[in-house]
Design a protein around this motif. Structure first.
Motif, PDB file in Angstrom:
ATOM      1  N   GLU A 181       0.830  -1.205   0.000  1.00 25.10           N
ATOM      2  CA  GLU A 181       0.000   0.000   0.000  1.00 25.10           C
ATOM      3  C   GLU A 181       0.865   1.256   0.000  1.00 25.10           C
ATOM      4  O   GLU A 181       0.491   2.281  -0.596  1.00 25.10           O
ATOM      5  CB  GLU A 181      -0.916  -0.019   1.222  1.00 25.10           C
ATOM      6  CG  GLU A 181      -1.975   1.074   1.226  1.00 25.10           C
ATOM      7  CD  GLU A 181      -2.944   0.958   0.058  1.00 25.10           C
ATOM      8  OE1 GLU A 181      -3.396   2.015  -0.436  1.00 25.10           O
ATOM      9  OE2 GLU A 181      -3.235  -0.185  -0.354  1.00 25.10           O
ATOM     10  N   ARG A 184       1.614   2.835  -3.428  1.00 25.33           N
ATOM     11  CA  ARG A 184       0.527   3.224  -4.319  1.00 25.33           C
ATOM     12  C   ARG A 184       0.742   4.607  -4.918  1.00 25.33           C
ATOM     13  O   ARG A 184       0.241   4.909  -6.003  1.00 25.33           O
ATOM     14  CB  ARG A 184      -0.812   3.193  -3.563  1.00 25.33           C
ATOM     15  CG  ARG A 184      -1.231   1.810  -3.097  1.00 25.33           C
ATOM     16  CD  ARG A 184      -1.453   0.863  -4.265  1.00 25.33           C
ATOM     17  NE  ARG A 184      -1.794  -0.489  -3.816  1.00 25.33           N
ATOM     18  CZ  ARG A 184      -1.936  -1.520  -4.630  1.00 25.33           C
ATOM     19  NH1 ARG A 184      -1.749  -1.370  -5.938  1.00 25.33           N
ATOM     20  NH2 ARG A 184      -2.235  -2.708  -4.150  1.00 25.33           N
ATOM     21  N   THR A 187       2.582   3.597  -8.047  1.00 26.58           N
ATOM     22  CA  THR A 187       1.796   2.830  -9.012  1.00 26.58           C
ATOM     23  C   THR A 187       0.619   3.641  -9.549  1.00 26.58           C
ATOM     24  O   THR A 187       0.164   3.419 -10.680  1.00 26.58           O
ATOM     25  CB  THR A 187       1.282   1.531  -8.382  1.00 26.58           C
ATOM     26  OG1 THR A 187       0.533   1.828  -7.197  1.00 26.58           O
ATOM     27  CG2 THR A 187       2.446   0.622  -8.013  1.00 26.58           C
ATOM     28  N   ASN A 188       0.120   4.588  -8.755  1.00 25.85           N
ATOM     29  CA  ASN A 188      -0.968   5.463  -9.199  1.00 25.85           C
ATOM     30  C   ASN A 188      -0.460   6.763  -9.826  1.00 25.85           C
ATOM     31  O   ASN A 188      -1.257   7.659 -10.103  1.00 25.85           O
ATOM     32  CB  ASN A 188      -1.891   5.801  -8.023  1.00 25.85           C
ATOM     33  CG  ASN A 188      -2.611   4.585  -7.484  1.00 25.85           C
ATOM     34  OD1 ASN A 188      -2.797   3.594  -8.192  1.00 25.85           O
ATOM     35  ND2 ASN A 188      -3.018   4.646  -6.221  1.00 25.85           N
TER      36      ASN A 188
END
Length: 494
Positions: A181, A184, A187-188
């Motif tokens: 998490e 992220r 990755t986002n």
């Protein structure tokens, strides 16, 4: 503008108003300038780069100084860096200005430089007499020629032995694709847009950190709502005794793995974008890992560190393992020099196994105990290149390897047919999936030796598939962490 673009696409000469009433044909001028520029370039063809040399020619010559044809001269490899050659008559003067020589002289003055300290040959006593022979670097071409010179029956026996060994020792490599998490924001794509972004690399980096988190080298911070983390260990007392933990990225390149670690985990760590982070102390050492003595790095004294590396090619993985765990592994280390730092955890994504060298390999005893010879190791390392040659658009699991080989062998055996006359013919007639499966088996055998070596040094270790093959065919990750961090802290304090 529309008309200008259309004319340019059609290859027409475009007249442009220069603003002062002058008209000029800019395309003709560009062609003239490019033609003159190409005419001034060296006419020596570089087959590997598939282009002509870009250097400027000498006066009254079609070639540059490096490629001028001199019938009475002889080119010799530079003894300092054989990747380039010099005229024999200029060799003596070249040695004084060779860029590599200047770098070597600068490094030799550094306290952390010790030539060949992590090179090997390793920890097997019976190979001491082969030291001179092992200095030779076996290229992929040399390995291929050795395989092709084998008898077909000998080749078939080696393949059968590889399959048997893999089935017995490499059947517990787990799938471990972990995107934590904390990552992220990467990755986002919520990070600085100026940073290069390639999804496959970001997913690999995130999974490396996710596996470190899963392996309890990194952990989520319960006090941070943003999901950032801190360096951790199985013994909580370590945190209060080693506040200045460090991360060492081997084979760092531009340092994007460390960049993600800095962005996603709240750790005090020891390019350009990293230097902008005021909370970090960044130190870059430009040195061959083979020559690096971590105990002599001033900023690491009394510090516990985590070692990371994304795709340490071939023998770079072996010399990195020696570098991090040298106190217990390398007989060439100076026993009079006590350890000043200790490794808390390690994550290395192995790759390019075809470049592995017998001299550097970390666990030669393991290979010999399996019944393989040094020549077999050369062949096994060459076979690994087949793993990345196949189509990886769909994944196939390691557990299915024996079945897939069996299916392939039902259609065609490795025994010689009337049309096959040698090993080269057998290899060329093997199916792509069959070669890929064999290549992955050989990769696993090599990495299993590294795993066993780390375990024999008292480290809790695992070998996992950290990304699907469709993301990267080089998807093996070696994890390790110190079981007894407090013992190292006591050694450092005494």
């Amino acid at each position: 503008m529309y008309g200008a673009a259309a004319a340019e696409e059609n290859g027409d000469d475009l007249q442009v108003d220069g603003g002062g009433g002058e008209m000029r044909r800019w395309r003709s001028k560009v062609r003239t300038v490019q033609g003159k520029k190409m005419a001034s370039h060296c006419k020596f063809w570089l087959p590997k780069k598939k282009r002509f040399c870009a250097n400027t020619t000498l006066h009254n010559s079609s070639f540059c100084g490096n490629h001028t044809q001199r019938l009475d001269a002889r080119w010799v490899p530079c003894p300092i860096d054989p990747s380039h050659s010099v005229l024999e008559e200029n060799l003596e003067s070249h040695l004084n200005r060779c860029p590599l020589m200047k770098r070597e002289l600068s490094l030799s003055c550094q306290p952390f430089y010790q030539r060949g300290i992590n090179a090997g040959p390793g920890d097997d006593e019976e190979n001491e007499g082969e030291e001179e022979e092992m200095v030779t670097t076996f290229t992929s071409e040399m390995k291929r020629n050795a395989v092709y010179n084998m008898t077909v029956s000998g080749f078939s026996e080696l393949i059968a032995k590889i399959k048997l060994v893999h089935a017995s020792i490499c059947n517990d490599i787990q799938e471990s694709y972990k995107i934590p998490e904390a990552c992220r924001i990467w990755t986002n794509r919520e990070v600085d847009k100026k940073l290069p972004y390639q999804e496959k690399h970001v997913l690999q980096q995130a999974s490396i950190l996710g596996n470190l988190e899963e392996f309890r080298v990194l952990k989520k911070s319960s006090s941070s709502p943003s999901g950032t983390g801190e360096c951790c260990d199985s013994n909580n007392e370590l945190e209060s005794n080693a506040d200045h933990s460090a991360v060492i990225e081997f084979g760092a390149g531009r340092g994007y793995l460390t960049q993600m670690l800095a962005d996603c985990y709240a750790i005090k760590k020891a390019d350009r974008s990293l230097r902008q982070k005021e909370s970090l102390v960044l130190e870059r050492l430009r040195i061959d890992i083979e020559d690096l003595d971590l105990n002599a790095v001033e900023s690491l004294k009394g510090v516990g560190y985590t070692a990371i590396g994304k795709h340490l090619c071939g023998p770079a993985t072996d010399v990195t393992l020696r570098c991090c765990i040298r106190q217990n592994s390398n007989k060439n280390s100076d026993s009079q020099s006590p350890a000043t730092c200790y490794m808390r955890g390690l994550a290395i994504a192995t790759c390019c196994h075809h470049l592995c060298q017998w001299r550097h390999y970390i666990n030669k005893k393991y290979i010999l105990d399996l019944g393989f010879s040094k020549q077999d190791f050369h062949a096994i390392s060459w076979f690994t290149s087949w793993a990345v040659d196949a189509d990886h658009s769909s994944d196939f699991r390691v557990a299915d390897f024996p079945t897939q080989l069996q299916i392939s062998n039902e259609k065609k055996t490795l025994c010689p047919d009337s049309e096959l006359v040698g090993v080269g013919d057998v290899v060329r007639n093997m199916e792509a999936i069959e070669r890929a499966v064999l290549g992955y088996m050989c990769k696993d055998i090599i990495d299993a030796g590294r795993l066993m070596w780390a375990k024999s040094r008292g480290l809790q270790s695992e070998l996992v598939n950290y990304v699907p093959i469709s993301i990267s065919p080089e998807n093996r990750l070696l994890l390790a962490r110190n079981k007894r961090p407090m013992v190292w802290l006591q050694k450092l304090s005494t």
